[in-house]
Design an enzyme around this catalytic site. Sequence first.
Site, PDB file in Angstrom:
ATOM      1  N   THR A   1       0.943  -1.130   0.139  1.00  0.00           N
ATOM      2  CA  THR A   1      -0.028   0.024   0.026  1.00  0.00           C
ATOM      3  C   THR A   1       0.915   1.341  -0.027  1.00  0.00           C
ATOM      4  OG1 THR A   1      -1.725  -1.126   1.212  1.00  0.00           O
ATOM      5  CG2 THR A   1      -2.013   1.050   1.196  1.00  0.00           C
TER       6      THR A   1
ATOM      7  N   HIS B   1       2.051   1.651  -3.278  1.00  0.00           N
ATOM      8  CA  HIS B   1       1.040   2.267  -4.200  1.00  0.00           C
ATOM      9  C   HIS B   1       1.060   3.994  -4.038  1.00  0.00           C
ATOM     10  CE1 HIS B   1       0.200  -1.652  -5.386  1.00  0.00           C
ATOM     11  NE2 HIS B   1      -0.691  -1.881  -4.511  1.00  0.00           N
TER      12      HIS B   1
END
Lengths: 347, 347, 347, 347
Positions: free
Chosen positions: A44, A47
């Site tokens: 995450t 990202h």
Amino acid sequence: MKGEMKAVMKKKPGPGAELVTVPIPKIGPRDILVKIKATSICGTDSHIYEWNAWAQRRIKPPRIMGHEFGGEVVEVGKDVTFVSLGDHVSAETHIVDNKCFQCRTGQAHVCQNMKILGVDTDGCFAEYVAIPEENAWVNDKSLPPEIAAIQEPFGNAVHTVFSEGVEGKTVAIFGLGPIGICAVAICKAAGAAHIFGVGRKNEYRLNLAKKMGADTIIKSNEQDAVKIIKEATGGYGVDVALEMAGSQEAINQSLKVLKPGGRMSALGLPEGDITLNWADDIIFKAVRIYGITGRRMYGTWYTTAGLLKSGRVNVEPIITHKFKLEEYDKGMQLMREGKCGKVVLYP
Amino acid sequence: MKGEMKAVMKKKPGPGAELVTVPIPKIGPRDILVKIKATSICGTDSHIYEWNAWAQRRIKPPRIMGHEFGGEVVEVGKDVTFVSLGDHVSAETHIVDNKCFQCRTGQAHVCQNMKILGVDTDGCFAEYVAIPEENAWVNDKSLPPEIAAIQEPFGNAVHTVFSEGVEGKTVAIFGLGPIGICAVAICKAAGAAHIFGVGRKNEYRLNLAKKMGADTIIKSNEQDAVKIIKEATGGYGVDVALEMAGSQEAINQSLKVLKPGGRMSALGLPEGDITLNWADDIIFKAVRIYGITGRRMYGTWYTTAGLLKSGRVNVEPIITHKFKLEEYDKGMQLMREGKCGKVVLYP
Amino acid sequence: MKGEMKAVMKKKPGPGAELVTVPIPKIGPRDILVKIKATSICGTDSHIYEWNAWAQRRIKPPRIMGHEFGGEVVEVGKDVTFVSLGDHVSAETHIVDNKCFQCRTGQAHVCQNMKILGVDTDGCFAEYVAIPEENAWVNDKSLPPEIAAIQEPFGNAVHTVFSEGVEGKTVAIFGLGPIGICAVAICKAAGAAHIFGVGRKNEYRLNLAKKMGADTIIKSNEQDAVKIIKEATGGYGVDVALEMAGSQEAINQSLKVLKPGGRMSALGLPEGDITLNWADDIIFKAVRIYGITGRRMYGTWYTTAGLLKSGRVNVEPIITHKFKLEEYDKGMQLMREGKCGKVVLYP
Amino acid sequence: MKGEMKAVMKKKPGPGAELVTVPIPKIGPRDILVKIKATSICGTDSHIYEWNAWAQRRIKPPRIMGHEFGGEVVEVGKDVTFVSLGDHVSAETHIVDNKCFQCRTGQAHVCQNMKILGVDTDGCFAEYVAIPEENAWVNDKSLPPEIAAIQEPFGNAVHTVFSEGVEGKTVAIFGLGPIGICAVAICKAAGAAHIFGVGRKNEYRLNLAKKMGADTIIKSNEQDAVKIIKEATGGYGVDVALEMAGSQEAINQSLKVLKPGGRMSALGLPEGDITLNWADDIIFKAVRIYGITGRRMYGTWYTTAGLLKSGRVNVEPIITHKFKLEEYDKGMQLMREGKCGKVVLYP
């Protein structure tokens, strides 16, 4: 606590992140302030750093990144009840409302008003982080801070593996990123009879999965995973399929290699729609499918701590890189290339 | 098959047993004949040999003793469908009627018209045994015959341990006979966080339990098991209590050390009535208690084979003595004294 | 809120209770103040009133009694989040710490630092009661206040009945007090195939159990419950035994009438020790026993509301007496004699 | 038994069926011969009659059609043990091998060597049928033969509904054919709080679903099922979705109306592939999906009998048409048009 601190911040929309100096966060009466000893990089975070489509929709800069950590409590709000100054803690990163149906029935991990640390609130790629006391997980002081940090993603794997038991069972794990590799180690520690690890081109991680206990490693870009697994299981297929890749191919293969009457637990998040042979692969095989998100609050944490504290799982080999917080760009690059297990940053 | 064979027989009421020569058993159309390669002594065999109160009520001599074995199929009835000549097999020893409610709903292990091999029908302390095909468990040919033999009692432990999962949990095992020691090994292989083994005076078996993976060994005749376990678990008690002693003391202690909300699985068979603090130990603690008998037919066998074939559990150390069939008296004496793990006889 | 209110108080040790005028309770920032519209008498209140051995140990007068109620929210603390002024509420009466293992793993009903409303804190036999917001259960405004009040004991029955499903199953319920009678109604609504209600001399309650759906009523003081149930179930026994009497006889009979492989859920609290035939009734029958206390927080409340709001269960007939709060002595006398279902008081 | 009988036969490839006279079937030693008293038409029979793509692949004419029946045992093979002459019986229509992993672990309904009555072997649209004893389900003699016949499809609904409990829960049922309508009745009898029945244009069956207990009927061709159900459940969605339509739309809607943390049971068989929003509808919602086929052997039959014998479910209204066996063409036409519940034929 007064003063300033270093932090890695997504300061504005776009790729990358900046090292900034900001005030140490203030805490409310039911919060705690934690001095970070180690923090690890999640997909995450990668990202957000890369600024992919999801991050563009979800992240509102400026935002301090990061949610996996081990640290020490240096300040507690006046209404704090079970966490003490000096406690070593990690955090459940799902901050929930405690009032919806899900929260009131033991399913807080799918609270419909959830905020996520380092995504919706300021995170732990910093010297300090403020979290609600109820999100604190108090660690044994003997637990090294980098192991403490990776309990959170390890917990995703624990949650996925133990939808049902794996003892004496055959298991196929699709997707050998850090969480898939944790799942390999967990299945091994929990007495799975045979563990198939299915990855693609990433030799680094295939080797790591092997090292952590996979009995058979399959490169699905070169080998026919379905055929290999079916043959190795006498034509029956596996008892358990764990889908941690989130691709059309891996989801299909998970269902194909699953024994009639078996169970699949699915954690991987595909980008677009998925197409299935619903009749043959789900109905006629009478399988059970579990969608998995987050960690049971806090059952998964107890299981995680039980597996790590006891040494039943040694996760040390999964921590492949250790950097200073300031070197976050190096960590992010390794994540992009996939040439790593977990990357840990030390403030 | 024609001819005669050696067998250990309870020939008439009273202690002891005799080595006899009898015809090789005839088989029916749905039976198989097995040449015994190894057979092991169960506590039940010891009770029959010693001719205790239970044996006096239940056994109708003459009866060939024994029910745990590994052997090779040498004859198959004409309606046999899945077992072949030359297959290596062990046996589920509960011969069931397949027509009662229990058999028709996946609970054949509590069939109400059950016959037990070596108890109600002639057993396997012999060169050959005849069993219904449906009771056959086909082994991997790589499995040594003495390991094959002890799958049956090992299966009792598997059934007891896995009423629910043990991964990452604290477990207290009361009663360290061979099945209790198997339970220790199984819990270890299945990722239990901490295993307390509680026995009494038998140093031989306490040591064996330690060797098989118990983290803490407690001698309940000298030590306060409840106090030790409560302290070691932060006052909470254990997640799981496995009662394999069948004594008033062990049953009480199992309930006392159990965490509120925990589960107890009970396999041990007490002789007389048991007195409990029902309100404090069961209701207010909201525990779950599972009575365990036999093995799930045949789910338990698949789990057992999965744990053994894969090497997740190495049971070799539990097999402490190997004798010729003719030396059964030596084996029975060791069983009486408890100075053994499993004792194997070879015809 | 300022002012005074009427309340029924155990003012000093000894039998009875007094009607007093006291200040309306103050609330903390996370509490709510509820104006009581209806409150019902529990067996626990009766014990406190009669001043039995348990009450003498547990209750520290002065204490306002009562914990079952339906009311309206008239004041909310400043940190209250999901309850609003004017909401109709009842209360979960277990006030828990939210930090112990049990609370953190979905088993708050066995919190080890629990306080009970009307036992350890001032209760609802009054015009107003103060409770923590998190203990509030918000009712549909269409629900009559006396039905709202009895959700709490009804919830005990819901929790007991649904340890596992009862659909299409035979069920024996031992103990036909108000909670046992609720269990009858719940089993009926949930598709149990045949409901045996086993009570003793209390004709009033036997009739009420019949009215609420028991298919067969057995007076265990005159009839052989085990024989009748065994015969009516083809010799097998029942699938489910619910023990709500808490007596040696009822516990024994529950186990005797239970089918091998069946389940027993036990809510009744015996005074002293209980003696069991552990080997025959638990091990060889391979039963599952669930100790039941309180209500799942808050899963049981959702099920309860689902059954009542929809009209699947009509509990009106269980409410047999309605008095003014001042007439609490009349209600207590009916409870002592057992000549009632639920007795409701209106402030 | 010697002699001839009438039977409805798919004599050769192509639409339709013929009434033929054939010898009464011979039975083997473990079979029984049943005189048919009532037989009902399944969608599968309709597919065979209409000769759809599936039937063309699967059926090898000549084949006597039909598998749902109630009848009386008129002959038993010499090795039959629990069925007696004169018994009233129906049949589990899955004829299994009893030796595969699935059969040996309580999942015979997904036996991988299964034959289906009336599909792979001669069926019951005839005066007599021969079945293996083990497939017999012995009925109460009080059960009318047409009710006996429809236990088989009713059992599909029982199996689907009770993957988990429905007590006090909200349930959405997609697909209101005869099995969907049975599911409505079952959910009602089992205490579901609110039942949404979602169908399409078929007014006949929508009305029947209403009559059998659906609280809200939705015509998905005219109404927005997702919107209606979400609004009626306070935005949360339902606890349980039962997918019995087997269409892309119904599968999608089932997942959309499902509450985070809820469960879906899927029985409907789509023709082609199904496309899903895997991330949003399965992973982030953390749902459980059960693929359902057949009936648990024989747990589902016990539940079915328990619900019907007790009168908890009255299925009479679902039997909308009764014809003589010779009038099978009329029944088949009604099935094609969907203007019926269950159609029963009497030989």
